[in-house]
Design an enzyme around this catalytic site. Structure first.
Site, short mmCIF file in Angstrom:
data_model
loop_
_atom_site.label_atom_id
_atom_site.label_comp_id
_atom_site.label_asym_id
_atom_site.label_seq_id
_atom_site.Cartn_x
_atom_site.Cartn_y
_atom_site.Cartn_z
CD GLU A 73 -2.74 1.06 2.55
OE1 GLU A 73 -2.80 0.00 3.20
OE2 GLU A 73 -3.40 2.07 2.83
CB THR A 126 -11.91 10.79 13.47
OG1 THR A 126 -10.83 9.87 13.54
CG2 THR A 126 -12.16 11.42 14.83
MG MG Z 1 -6.30 4.26 1.83
#
Ligand code: MG
Ligand code: ADP
Length: 284
Positions: A73, A126
């Site tokens: 990632e 959040t």
């Molecule tokens: Mg992401």
């Protein structure tokens, strides 16, 4: 369709497609609709390669028919962000990359290297969670729309509020305490105001952490990406304001939330030939 890159994240699945004519297009699905996203990818007549990244890449692979490549990632996000910068004609010798996704991840990037500097659990998740908890609203677009009409004045305590007319040692408009004024003033319960303060809290937190990280790593500029910024002018404004007040340059990018998917697409492409994906106007 030539190649596809998929970034299956905690909240959203981002997809970047390269077409036969070299054009790049983007698509998005909710991660809760992973099967639908997989069916869409399976239905594409693909001549080239498919590459996956993101926390849900393994789950996504299990849902599709063909064997896909995989890229880490952070690798994908950094290479995709560099490609999107190049597409905009922006050259930066080094920068800090702050990805405000479900959570927030911060990386140092330059021409030769990239590494993760840190992060915070305060991020787009959040915004969704705290907004739902405080106002009952859980739709991102509605949160953003209402927050834009809100005022933080009766909820957040600024340095100026504490100094009450005296000259403060730091700028009076700085937030001294997010939500810190709410009890003192009897508190606004207007949904617009509460949502503006939630976005303020998230924006100021990610900007503060980023500015510290930029100082430590010597990067002069912070590039903010992630779907939390999509059509979210208030978050952009808070983040840019705080970053620049603290002496760093702040940047956001068109399609920045697709950085990971573009990085996966670049890997899909490179698996075929060592030809870099053109990032000039012709590569759009
Ligand atoms: Mg992401
Ligand atoms: P991840 O890669 O972790 O899925 P993203 O970069 O896609 O993260 O950002 C996810 C965040 O973007 C959400 O937490 C939310 O704040 C915001 N967001 C933007 N658009 C949407 C949407 N259509 N649905 C849900 N969240 C959205």
């Amino acid at each position: 369709m030539l190649h596809i890159g998929v970034d299956a994240g905690g909240t959203l699945v981002k997809i970047a497609c390269e077409h036969e004519d070299g054009a790049i297009s983007f698509r998005k699905f909710r991660s809760s609709d992973l099967t639908q996203a997989a069916e869409w990818v399976d239905a594409q007549p693909l001549r080239g390669n498919l590459c996956l990244t993101g926390g849900k890449a393994g789950l996504f692979q299990a849902l599709i028919r063909r064997e896909a490549g995989h890229v880490i990632e952070f690798e994908a996000t950094c290479s995709g962000a560099k490609w999107l910068l190049c597409r905009e004609g922006i050259a930066l010798p080094s920068f800090l990359l702050t990805n405000v996704g479900t959570g927030t991840s911060i990386h140092y990037v330059d021409e030769h290297t990239h590494y993760r500097v840190g992060g915070t659990g305060v991020g787009g998740g959040t915004i969704l969670g705290l907004s739902a908890l405080t106002t009952g609203i859980d739709d991102f677009e509605e949160i953003v729309r209402l927050a834009a009409a809100g005022s933080r004045d009766d909820i957040d305590l600024t340095v100026g509020h504490i100094y009450e007319g005296a000259t403060p040692p730091i700028p009076g408009e700085l937030t001294a305490s997010n939500f810190g004024r709410w009890l003192q003033t009897g508190g606004s319960r207007r949904k617009e105001d509460v949502l503006a303060s939630v976005i303020g809290l998230v924006g100021e937190t990610v900007a503060t952490v980023s500015v510290h990280a930029a100082g430590q790593s010597g990067a002069a500029c912070v590039l903010y990406i992630g779907s939390s910024f999509v059509r979210n002018e208030l978050l952009r404004r808070v983040v840019a304001g705080y970053t620049e007040l603290r002496g760093s340059r702040s940047l956001t990018l068109p399609d920045g939330e697709f950085s990971g998917a573009v990085g996966a697409l670049l890997s899909a492409r490179n698996a075929d030939a060592q030809v870099p994906l053109a990032c000039g106007p012709e590569g759009r």
